[in-house]
Design an enzyme around this catalytic site. Structure first.
Site, PDB file in Angstrom:
ATOM      1  N   ARG A 166       0.821  -1.224   0.000  1.00 57.01           N
ATOM      2  CA  ARG A 166       0.000   0.000   0.000  1.00 57.01           C
ATOM      3  C   ARG A 166       0.850   1.267   0.000  1.00 57.01           C
ATOM      4  O   ARG A 166       0.445   2.282   0.576  1.00 57.01           O
ATOM      5  CB  ARG A 166      -0.970   0.023   1.203  1.00 57.01           C
ATOM      6  CG  ARG A 166      -2.036  -1.045   1.180  1.00 57.01           C
ATOM      7  CD  ARG A 166      -3.218  -0.588   0.354  1.00 57.01           C
ATOM      8  NE  ARG A 166      -4.149  -1.685   0.150  1.00 57.01           N
ATOM      9  CZ  ARG A 166      -5.330  -1.787   0.736  1.00 57.01           C
ATOM     10  NH1 ARG A 166      -5.734  -0.856   1.555  1.00 57.01           N
ATOM     11  NH2 ARG A 166      -6.121  -2.802   0.477  1.00 57.01           N
ATOM     12  N   ARG A 225      -3.660   6.428   0.972  1.00 57.68           N
ATOM     13  CA  ARG A 225      -4.244   7.589   1.648  1.00 57.68           C
ATOM     14  C   ARG A 225      -3.324   8.297   2.640  1.00 57.68           C
ATOM     15  O   ARG A 225      -3.614   9.412   3.040  1.00 57.68           O
ATOM     16  CB  ARG A 225      -5.527   7.164   2.376  1.00 57.68           C
ATOM     17  CG  ARG A 225      -6.695   7.003   1.419  1.00 57.68           C
ATOM     18  CD  ARG A 225      -7.889   6.391   2.119  1.00 57.68           C
ATOM     19  NE  ARG A 225      -7.594   5.012   2.490  1.00 57.68           N
ATOM     20  CZ  ARG A 225      -8.419   4.226   3.157  1.00 57.68           C
ATOM     21  NH1 ARG A 225      -9.583   4.676   3.559  1.00 57.68           N
ATOM     22  NH2 ARG A 225      -8.076   2.983   3.444  1.00 57.68           N
ATOM     23  N   ARG A 228      -6.955  11.326  -6.025  1.00 59.10           N
ATOM     24  CA  ARG A 228      -8.212  10.600  -5.888  1.00 59.10           C
ATOM     25  C   ARG A 228      -9.398  11.561  -5.955  1.00 59.10           C
ATOM     26  O   ARG A 228     -10.424  11.250  -6.571  1.00 59.10           O
ATOM     27  CB  ARG A 228      -8.266   9.794  -4.592  1.00 59.10           C
ATOM     28  CG  ARG A 228      -9.354   8.725  -4.720  1.00 59.10           C
ATOM     29  CD  ARG A 228      -9.556   7.940  -3.478  1.00 59.10           C
ATOM     30  NE  ARG A 228     -10.230   8.747  -2.472  1.00 59.10           N
ATOM     31  CZ  ARG A 228     -10.904   8.252  -1.455  1.00 59.10           C
ATOM     32  NH1 ARG A 228     -10.986   6.959  -1.307  1.00 59.10           N
ATOM     33  NH2 ARG A 228     -11.483   9.042  -0.596  1.00 59.10           N
ATOM     34  N   ASP A 275      -6.806  -2.859  -7.616  1.00 64.50           N
ATOM     35  CA  ASP A 275      -7.332  -3.527  -6.427  1.00 64.50           C
ATOM     36  C   ASP A 275      -7.614  -4.984  -6.728  1.00 64.50           C
ATOM     37  O   ASP A 275      -7.831  -5.349  -7.888  1.00 64.50           O
ATOM     38  CB  ASP A 275      -8.611  -2.846  -5.937  1.00 64.50           C
ATOM     39  CG  ASP A 275      -8.901  -3.225  -4.495  1.00 64.50           C
ATOM     40  OD1 ASP A 275      -8.211  -2.715  -3.598  1.00 64.50           O
ATOM     41  OD2 ASP A 275      -9.771  -4.078  -4.271  1.00 64.50           O
ATOM     42  N   TYR A 329     -15.169 -11.794  -0.350  1.00 63.17           N
ATOM     43  CA  TYR A 329     -15.908 -10.554  -0.663  1.00 63.17           C
ATOM     44  C   TYR A 329     -17.113 -10.856  -1.557  1.00 63.17           C
ATOM     45  O   TYR A 329     -18.168 -10.248  -1.422  1.00 63.17           O
ATOM     46  CB  TYR A 329     -14.986  -9.535  -1.346  1.00 63.17           C
ATOM     47  CG  TYR A 329     -13.915  -8.990  -0.421  1.00 63.17           C
ATOM     48  CD1 TYR A 329     -14.171  -7.891   0.392  1.00 63.17           C
ATOM     49  CD2 TYR A 329     -12.660  -9.581  -0.353  1.00 63.17           C
ATOM     50  CE1 TYR A 329     -13.194  -7.388   1.248  1.00 63.17           C
ATOM     51  CE2 TYR A 329     -11.676  -9.081   0.494  1.00 63.17           C
ATOM     52  CZ  TYR A 329     -11.952  -7.991   1.297  1.00 63.17           C
ATOM     53  OH  TYR A 329     -10.988  -7.508   2.141  1.00 63.17           O
TER      54      TYR A 329
HETATM   55  O1  1CP Z   1       0.397   0.605  -3.260  1.00 72.66           O
HETATM   56  C1  1CP Z   1      -0.414  -0.330  -3.280  1.00 72.66           C
HETATM   57  O2  1CP Z   1      -0.200  -1.411  -2.710  1.00 72.66           O
HETATM   58  C2  1CP Z   1      -1.680  -0.029  -4.035  1.00 72.66           C
HETATM   59  C3  1CP Z   1      -2.390  -1.110  -4.714  1.00 72.66           C
HETATM   60  C4  1CP Z   1      -3.392  -1.905  -3.875  1.00 72.66           C
HETATM   61  C5  1CP Z   1      -3.301  -3.264  -3.526  1.00 72.66           C
HETATM   62  C6  1CP Z   1      -2.121  -4.187  -3.749  1.00 72.66           C
HETATM   63  C7  1CP Z   1      -4.658  -1.443  -3.397  1.00 72.66           C
HETATM   64  C8  1CP Z   1      -5.171  -0.082  -3.519  1.00 72.66           C
HETATM   65  N1  1CP Z   1      -5.319  -2.512  -2.844  1.00 72.66           N
HETATM   66  C9  1CP Z   1      -4.532  -3.623  -2.887  1.00 72.66           C
HETATM   67  C10 1CP Z   1      -4.839  -4.983  -2.452  1.00 72.66           C
HETATM   68  C11 1CP Z   1      -6.043  -5.261  -1.636  1.00 72.66           C
HETATM   69  N2  1CP Z   1      -7.300  -4.700  -1.716  1.00 72.66           N
HETATM   70  C12 1CP Z   1      -6.103  -6.290  -0.658  1.00 72.66           C
HETATM   71  C13 1CP Z   1      -4.973  -7.249  -0.362  1.00 72.66           C
HETATM   72  C14 1CP Z   1      -3.892  -6.628   0.436  1.00 72.66           C
HETATM   73  C15 1CP Z   1      -4.267  -6.224   1.827  1.00 72.66           C
HETATM   74  O3  1CP Z   1      -4.665  -7.087   2.611  1.00 72.66           O
HETATM   75  O4  1CP Z   1      -4.096  -5.027   2.136  1.00 72.66           O
HETATM   76  C16 1CP Z   1      -7.403  -6.303  -0.129  1.00 72.66           C
HETATM   77  C17 1CP Z   1      -7.940  -7.215   0.955  1.00 72.66           C
HETATM   78  C18 1CP Z   1      -8.154  -5.291  -0.804  1.00 72.66           C
HETATM   79  C19 1CP Z   1      -9.588  -4.972  -0.625  1.00 72.66           C
HETATM   80  C20 1CP Z   1      -9.771  -3.541  -0.346  1.00 72.66           C
HETATM   81  N3  1CP Z   1      -9.758  -2.563  -1.306  1.00 72.66           N
HETATM   82  C21 1CP Z   1      -9.873  -2.918   0.905  1.00 72.66           C
HETATM   83  C22 1CP Z   1      -9.797  -3.633   2.252  1.00 72.66           C
HETATM   84  C23 1CP Z   1     -11.146  -3.903   2.793  1.00 72.66           C
HETATM   85  C24 1CP Z   1     -11.109  -4.828   4.001  1.00 72.66           C
HETATM   86  O5  1CP Z   1     -11.831  -5.826   3.947  1.00 72.66           O
HETATM   87  O6  1CP Z   1     -10.358  -4.574   4.958  1.00 72.66           O
HETATM   88  C25 1CP Z   1      -9.976  -1.535   0.698  1.00 72.66           C
HETATM   89  C26 1CP Z   1     -10.142  -0.448   1.715  1.00 72.66           C
HETATM   90  C27 1CP Z   1      -9.872  -1.336  -0.719  1.00 72.66           C
HETATM   91  C28 1CP Z   1      -9.789  -0.036  -1.461  1.00 72.66           C
HETATM   92  C29 1CP Z   1      -8.388   0.370  -1.751  1.00 72.66           C
HETATM   93  N4  1CP Z   1      -7.526  -0.344  -2.562  1.00 72.66           N
HETATM   94  C30 1CP Z   1      -6.330   0.317  -2.681  1.00 72.66           C
HETATM   95  C31 1CP Z   1      -6.429   1.529  -1.925  1.00 72.66           C
HETATM   96  C32 1CP Z   1      -5.356   2.580  -1.800  1.00 72.66           C
HETATM   97  C33 1CP Z   1      -7.717   1.538  -1.333  1.00 72.66           C
HETATM   98  C34 1CP Z   1      -8.281   2.646  -0.479  1.00 72.66           C
HETATM   99  C35 1CP Z   1      -9.168   3.415  -1.381  1.00 72.66           C
HETATM  100  C36 1CP Z   1      -9.296   4.852  -1.053  1.00 72.66           C
HETATM  101  O7  1CP Z   1     -10.148   5.151  -0.213  1.00 72.66           O
HETATM  102  O8  1CP Z   1      -8.594   5.670  -1.672  1.00 72.66           O
END
Ligand code: 1CP
Length: 354
Positions: free
Chosen positions: A27, A31, A40, A77, A154
């Site tokens: 990540r 944010r 964003r 994602d 999910y």
């Molecule tokens: O720099 C990076 O790593 C960005 C790319 C990235 C990756 C590899 C994002 C951006 N998401 C992910 C993977 C991801 N997404 C996972 C696996 C890794 C982990 O466990 O962290 C999972 C479970 C998700 C699902 C997801 N998407 C969540 C988590 C929800 C939960 O159940 O806890 C969330 C909040 C997102 C949205 C998301 N994806 C990525 C970002 C930066 C965000 C936040 C969005 C925002 O509000 O800007």
């Protein structure tokens, strides 16, 4: 395309000698960076950001401008895959991901089919090639997907869950239905990752965030088996050396030993297992990536440096370590604290490679 000018990350994944330990952060685009929040806002919402190759490229590069990182990760994602399967992904402000049409019955599962990834997910491959061009070989680009089990949680729950009651109920009452759901996700994921490789991804990571919610035998059946299928079916021979694959099951513990037998190159390790112990479990069959507790980044620079020193010492001497956190960086972190971590890895790791 040319090999990266900085290949210390790819070399470490292949357990080849390096002069220091490479570092990137799960990540790393996100944010906690004010410049991310700005882009964003420009995009409107998270999925519009993912679908815009120019903006996805911009946020991928943002952390590389601030910190001496050794890899970039595609901004996207894991939930793009179920979105392409027709479930209707959306984000409720402040509440995380949701699906309009969760898949809960055997009948709904039978209606799913593997989509044409090039038409449904073409925006991801366009982002990969745009980022690869913009990087111009400075560091390698990681492509990724979720593990079929984690993605299925999910799809079935319809949102983030912490107890996974619905999907675990399905696993007990109709395991064949769950297995056929996992088959569709696995086949889609194989095509999705192979297309990322074709577009220019130089390493692949599979995120299995929720695998450890399963008991060990169920983990092997519902999570590890599908990651094995992915490892077996990726077309990795693109350059002089095969594209490395990293598997990450958060909380894997002793199951790291089973994971190391899949034929992957590296395993992500979270902070609940010492790297020293993890290294024993995997018997030096694979490289290890991790594993500082993300909460350490809330502490003082001195404590962060000590955390880096302890993590490097826990892995010990020799090649095959990629420094990372044990899970993603959280939105509340001061970016300067991540700078302290990255600088400490550059400064403190060379003696482990002499
Ligand atoms: O720099 C990076 O790593 C960005 C790319 C990235 C990756 C590899 C994002 C951006 N998401 C992910 C993977 C991801 N997404 C996972 C696996 C890794 C982990 O466990 O962290 C999972 C479970 C998700 C699902 C997801 N998407 C969540 C988590 C929800 C939960 O159940 O806890 C969330 C909040 C997102 C949205 C998301 N994806 C990525 C970002 C930066 C965000 C936040 C969005 C925002 O509000 O800007």
């Amino acid at each position: 395309m040319a090999d990266p000018k900085n290949d210390v990350f790819l070399r470490a994944l292949r357990r080849q000698p390096t002069v220091r330990t490479p570092v990137w952060i799960m990540r790393q685009a996100g944010r906690y960076l004010p410049e991310y929040r700005e882009v964003r806002a420009e995009a409107g919402d998270f999925m519009s950001l993912c679908r815009n190759a120019r903006l996805a490229c911009e946020v991928t590069l943002q952390p590389l401008r601030r910190f001496k990182l050794d890899a970039a990760i595609l901004f996207s994602d894991i939930l793009t895959v179920p979105d392409a399967l027709g479930l209707g992904l959306y984000f409720e402000t402040g509440e995380g991901p949701r699906f309009r049409r969760p898949v809960r019955s055997a009948a709904a599962i039978r209606r799913l089919s593997v989509p044409d990834v090039h038409s449904e997910l073409g925006y991801v491959f366009e982002a990969v090639s745009t980022i690869r061009k913009a990087l111009d070989g400075r560091v390698p680009l990681i492509g990724f997907a979720g593990s079929p089990w984690t993605v299925a949680t999910y799809m079935v729950e319809g949102r983030s869950s912490r107890d996974f009651a619905i999907i675990k109920g399905l696993a007990k009452e109709d395991p064949q239905a769950l297995l056929s759901l996992l088959d569709v996700v696995t086949e889609t994921t194989v095509q999705y990752l192979n297309a990322q490789i074709d577009a220019g991804a130089q390493a692949i990571m599979v995120f299995d965030t929720w695998g450890s919610a399963l008991e060990p035998d169920d983990y092997r059946r519902f999570s590890l088996a599908n990651m094995q299928t992915i490892v077996d079916n990726l077309v990795r021979d693109k350059g002089a050396e095969p594209i490395p694959v990293i598997l990450f099951t958060k909380g894997a513990g002793a199951l790291l030993a089973d994971m190391a037998d899949t034929g992957c190159d590296a395993l992500g390790v979270d902070w609940t297992t010492d790297l020293q112990t993890a290294r024993r479990y995997v018997e030096d069959k694979v490289a290890l990536q991790g594993n500082l507790n993300p909460a350490t980044l809330r502490e003082s620079p001195e404590v962060i440096r000590q955390g880096v020193a302890d993590t490097l010492a826990s892995y010990g001497h020799g090649p095959g370590h990629v420094f990372n956190l044990g899970h993603g960086i959280t939105p509340d972190i001061d970016p300067e604290h991540l700078g302290v971590l990255v600088d400490a890895v550059h400064e403190l790791s060379p003696p482990y490679h002499e």
